[in-house]
Design a protein around this motif. Structure first.
Motif, PDB file in Angstrom:
ATOM      1  N   GLU A 109       0.832  -1.198   0.000  1.00  0.00           N
ATOM      2  CA  GLU A 109       0.000   0.000   0.000  1.00  0.00           C
ATOM      3  C   GLU A 109       0.874   1.258   0.000  1.00  0.00           C
ATOM      4  O   GLU A 109       0.522   2.262  -0.636  1.00  0.00           O
ATOM      5  CB  GLU A 109      -0.929  -0.001   1.211  1.00  0.00           C
ATOM      6  N   GLN A 110       2.004   1.215   0.691  1.00  0.00           N
ATOM      7  CA  GLN A 110       2.913   2.353   0.676  1.00  0.00           C
ATOM      8  C   GLN A 110       3.503   2.574  -0.719  1.00  0.00           C
ATOM      9  O   GLN A 110       3.677   3.719  -1.154  1.00  0.00           O
ATOM     10  CB  GLN A 110       4.027   2.134   1.700  1.00  0.00           C
ATOM     11  N   GLN A 113       0.983   4.443  -2.707  1.00  0.00           N
ATOM     12  CA  GLN A 113       0.928   5.862  -2.335  1.00  0.00           C
ATOM     13  C   GLN A 113       2.029   6.655  -3.041  1.00  0.00           C
ATOM     14  O   GLN A 113       1.784   7.745  -3.563  1.00  0.00           O
ATOM     15  CB  GLN A 113       1.076   6.009  -0.815  1.00  0.00           C
ATOM     16  N   LYS A 116       1.394   6.890  -6.857  1.00  0.00           N
ATOM     17  CA  LYS A 116       0.316   7.828  -7.162  1.00  0.00           C
ATOM     18  C   LYS A 116       0.808   9.271  -7.098  1.00  0.00           C
ATOM     19  O   LYS A 116       0.439  10.107  -7.930  1.00  0.00           O
ATOM     20  CB  LYS A 116      -0.844   7.624  -6.189  1.00  0.00           C
TER      21      LYS A 116
END
Length: 217
Positions: A109-110, A113, A116
């Motif tokens: 998930e990092q 981030q 993105k």
């Protein structure tokens, strides 16, 4: 003080891409910009690297399998602001964030981030071997997450055929996604977006061979 000599030697042997990094904090941002401008003025493509092999040397990491996304993003933005064409994420922290068995969901998930915020088209994701574990699973995760055109670093000439079949969704994990995508009547817009299997159950570790003719380790 050896940049001019390095530039001439690099040109002489046909180098056209130069990587810059500031792991030791020796350069100010202005000095980094100056060095990158000089290299680009000499006709080189410039890439900047973020991350370090060991956690204690890497200010962008909070722990072995966790980074500080804000610090990673800042470091990448500074290199891009300095004029780098792309930024490379070092293989060691990146592999820890993905997980050897794709188990690190928090780390993954990092990665999302950071990608993105920076834009995956400006990033190169390095992938390395680790203690006998190959690169296939991490490469497959990157393709699954960012599509077949994702920029993958550390691809040696002998890796090309395997990497290209992963990019086409027909080799190794995630369980031949292109074939499953067709079999399931194209349930997603893009084949690489099809749901991944449960790796704890479905993926058997591949044997590591010492030498030709010897048994697995």
């Amino acid at each position: 003080g050896k940049l001019d000599a390095m530039v001439q030697r690099a040109k002489a042997i046909g180098v056209n891409v130069v990587e810059v990094e500031n792991h030791l904090g020796a350069f100010s941002l202005e000095r980094l910009k100056e060095e990158i401008r000089n290299l680009k003025g000499e006709g080189f493509q410039v890439v900047g690297e973020v991350g370090a092999k060991w956690t204690e040397d890497d200010e962008t990491r909070m722990a072995q399998g966790l980074c500080d996304p804000k610090k990673v993003i800042l470091a990448m933005e500074q290199l891009l602001e300095a004029g780098a064409d792309e930024v490379v994420w070092d293989a060691y922290p990146l592999r820890a964030l993905i997980g050897n068995q794709l188990e690190n969901e928090a780390g993954q998930e990092q990665i999302r981030q950071v990608a993105k915020a920076i834009g995956q088209e400006r990033m190169v994701f390095e992938v390395s071997n680790a203690r006998g574990r190959g690169k296939s699973m991490q490469r497959a995760w990157l393709v699954h997450e960012f599509g077949p055109d994702v920029n993958v670093g550390n691809a040696h000439p002998g890796d090309v055929s395997e990497l290209e079949t992963i990019r086409r969704g027909i080799y190794y994990d995630p369980a031949w996604p292109y074939i499953r995508w067709h079999k399931n009547n194209k349930p997603t817009k893009n084949w690489w977006g099809i749901e991944m299997p449960d790796y704890d159950l479905d993926i058997e570790p591949r044997p590591v061979w010492k030498y030709a003719g010897e048994g697995p380790l």
